[in-house]
Scaffold this active site. Structure first.
Site, mmCIF file in Angstrom:
data_model
loop_
_atom_site.group_PDB
_atom_site.id
_atom_site.type_symbol
_atom_site.label_atom_id
_atom_site.label_comp_id
_atom_site.label_asym_id
_atom_site.label_seq_id
_atom_site.Cartn_x
_atom_site.Cartn_y
_atom_site.Cartn_z
ATOM 1 N N LYS A 150 0.858 -1.370 -0.068
ATOM 2 C CA LYS A 150 0.029 -0.077 0.046
ATOM 3 C C LYS A 150 0.705 1.218 0.034
ATOM 4 O O LYS A 150 0.561 2.140 -0.461
ATOM 5 C CB LYS A 150 -0.679 -0.025 1.197
ATOM 6 C CG LYS A 150 -2.103 -1.030 1.276
ATOM 7 C CD LYS A 150 -2.944 -0.909 2.441
ATOM 8 C CE LYS A 150 -4.234 -2.008 2.271
ATOM 9 N NZ LYS A 150 -4.977 -1.985 3.112
ATOM 10 N N LYS B 299 -10.677 -9.914 -7.462
ATOM 11 C CA LYS B 299 -11.824 -10.119 -6.686
ATOM 12 C C LYS B 299 -12.848 -8.843 -6.301
ATOM 13 O O LYS B 299 -12.491 -7.903 -6.484
ATOM 14 C CB LYS B 299 -11.321 -10.548 -5.189
ATOM 15 C CG LYS B 299 -10.642 -9.426 -4.329
ATOM 16 C CD LYS B 299 -10.090 -10.087 -3.243
ATOM 17 C CE LYS B 299 -9.606 -8.822 -2.127
ATOM 18 N NZ LYS B 299 -9.219 -9.097 -0.859
ATOM 19 N N LYS C 58 -15.226 -4.014 -1.471
ATOM 20 C CA LYS C 58 -16.126 -2.976 -1.347
ATOM 21 C C LYS C 58 -15.582 -1.561 -1.609
ATOM 22 O O LYS C 58 -16.172 -0.521 -1.664
ATOM 23 C CB LYS C 58 -16.537 -3.180 0.139
ATOM 24 C CG LYS C 58 -15.317 -3.134 1.276
ATOM 25 C CD LYS C 58 -15.925 -3.261 2.532
ATOM 26 C CE LYS C 58 -14.888 -3.503 3.688
ATOM 27 N NZ LYS C 58 -14.339 -4.689 3.657
#
Length: 321
Positions: A108, A189, A192
Site C-alpha cells: 500500500k 476479486k 467493497k
C-alpha cells in the site's frame, strides 16, 4: 473459546464479504465470539469523515441483519481509549523492523508520495484488538495472517518480559465458500473499496440493480456453461456464486443451464433470494437509529467490560499507574 473477527468499513458490504465471512459468522458464531466494525483501521489512508461514520453504521447494521447476536458485536472506536492505551504499550513492546516488513504496508505504501504513520503501525492496533479481548482464535484471510502472527509474537514477548497477561491467540485460516470475483472484471476479486462498482454487488443493492449487474457480467465467446476457471473465468465466477447461494458445487450448479443469459438470470435470482432477509433486516435497523444506537452502546459496554481487567493488568505489570 473465544473467536474474534472484524470488518473494516472502507466501503459498503458486498457479496464477497457476505458469502466469504459474514454468513459464516452468523451461522457458526457462539455466545463467546466477538465481531467488530474496525473503523479505526479505515483511517490508515485518505478518507472522508462523514462517509466513514455512515459506513460504520451501515456495517454494524449489516452484521446484526445477518443474524449475528447483537451482544457479540461492537464498534472499534467505541472502546478507543482502552485500545489506544494498550496499543501504546504494545508499540513499546514491538520493533520497527517487525511492522516495516508487513506485506500489506509494503504494497500500500509502494509508489505513494506520502504514507500515513497509521498504515505502518496499524498491525499493532490490530494486535491490541485481539489481545484486549482475550481471543483464543482469530479467523482471517491469508492477507491478514502476518498481522495475527505479530499479535502472537507480542503476546509471548510481553508475557515473558513483564508477566503472564495475554492469551496467545491461534491463527485460523477458514475455508472460503466461494471465490467471488468482480462481475465486470473476473481477474480481480469483488471488493467493497473498488473505484468502479459496476461489477460489485452490494448487500443493500435493490433486486432490480442486482439483476442489471448480473446481466452485464463479463463471460466469453465459448458459448458453453461449464466450470472451467482457467479457460472461462467469468462463467466460473457466476457458477461459484450460484453454487454458494444454493448449497452446490460450481460444477453441480452448471447442470441443466445451456445459455449464458440463463446462467446470469439464475445467479441473480439466487443472490436476490440469499440477500433478501439480511437486506430487509439491515434497512429496518438503519430506519430505526435509536435501536441501532442502543445495540451499539450495549456491544461497546460488553467489549469494554470484557477487556478492562486485561488492560489494567497489562498497565500494572508494565509499570504504569
Amino acid at each position: 473459546m473465544t473467536r474474534l473477527s472484524g470488518a473494516t468499513p472502507s466501503g459498503r458490504a458486498q457479496l464477497g464479504n457476505y458469502l466469504g465471512a459474514i454468513r459464516r459468522w452468523a451461522a457458526e458464531g457462539t455466545a463467546d465470539d466477538l465481531y467488530f466494525v474496525s473503523d479505526l483501521h479505515a483511517m490508515t489512508t485518505a478518507y472522508n469523515p462523514q462517509r466513514l461514520r455512515a459506513l460504520t453504521r451501515e456495517m454494524l447494521a449489516v452484521l446484526i441483519g445477518a443474524g449475528i447476536r447483537p451482544a457479540s458485536v461492537f464498534v472499534q472506536s467505541d472502546i478507543m481509549r482502552d485500545l489506544t492505551a494498550l496499543t501504546w504499550v504494545l508499540e513499546c513492546t514491538s520493533t520497527f523492523g517487525e511492522v516495516a516488513r508487513m506485506i500489506q504496508f509494503k504494497e500500500k505504501s509502494a509508489g505513494a508520495k506520502t504514507v500515513r504513520l497509521g498504515l505502518l503501525t496499524y498491525p499493532v492496533l490490530m494486535a491490541a484488538d485481539i489481545l484486549l479481548q482475550g481471543a483464543d482464535e482469530v479467523p482471517v484471510g491469508e492477507d491478514q495472517s502476518q498481522h495475527v502472527e505479530l499479535a502472537r509474537a507480542l503476546a509471548r514477548r510481553f508475557n515473558t518480559t513483564f508477566g503472564d497477561v495475554f492469551v496467545v491467540p491461534d491463527l485460523v485460516v477458514p475455508q472460503v465458500a466461494a471465490r467471488v470475483r468482480d462481475l465486470a472484471d473476473p481477474s480481480r476479486k469483488m471488493a467493497k473499496s473498488s473505484r468502479d462498482d459496476a461489477g460489485v454487488v452490494f448487500v443493500l443493492d435493490s433486486p432490480d440493480l442486482v439483476r442489471r449487474k448480473f446481466r452485464r457480467a463479463v463471460t466469453d465467446t465459448a458459448n458453453r456453461v461449464e466450470y472451467r476457471p482457467d479457460e472461462q473465468p467469468g462463467v466460473a465466477n457466476l457458477l461459484e456464486i450460484l453454487g454458494a447461494c444454493t448449497g452446490r458445487s460450481p460444477a453441480e450448479a452448471a447442470a441443466g443451464i445451456t445459455t449464458y443469459s440463463a446462467l446470469k438470470d439464475q445467479a441473480a435470482d439466487a443472490v436476490i433470494e440469499e440477500l433478501s432477509g439480511i437486506r430487509k433486516r439491515t434497512l429496518d435497523l438503519l430506519d430505526d437509529p435509536a435501536e441501532l444506537d442502543r445495540i451499539r452502546a450495549t456491544g461497546a459496554a460488553h467489549a469494554a467490560e470484557r477487556g478492562s481487567h486485561r488492560l489494567e493488568a497489562a498497565l500494572r505489570v508494565a509499570g504504569l499507574g
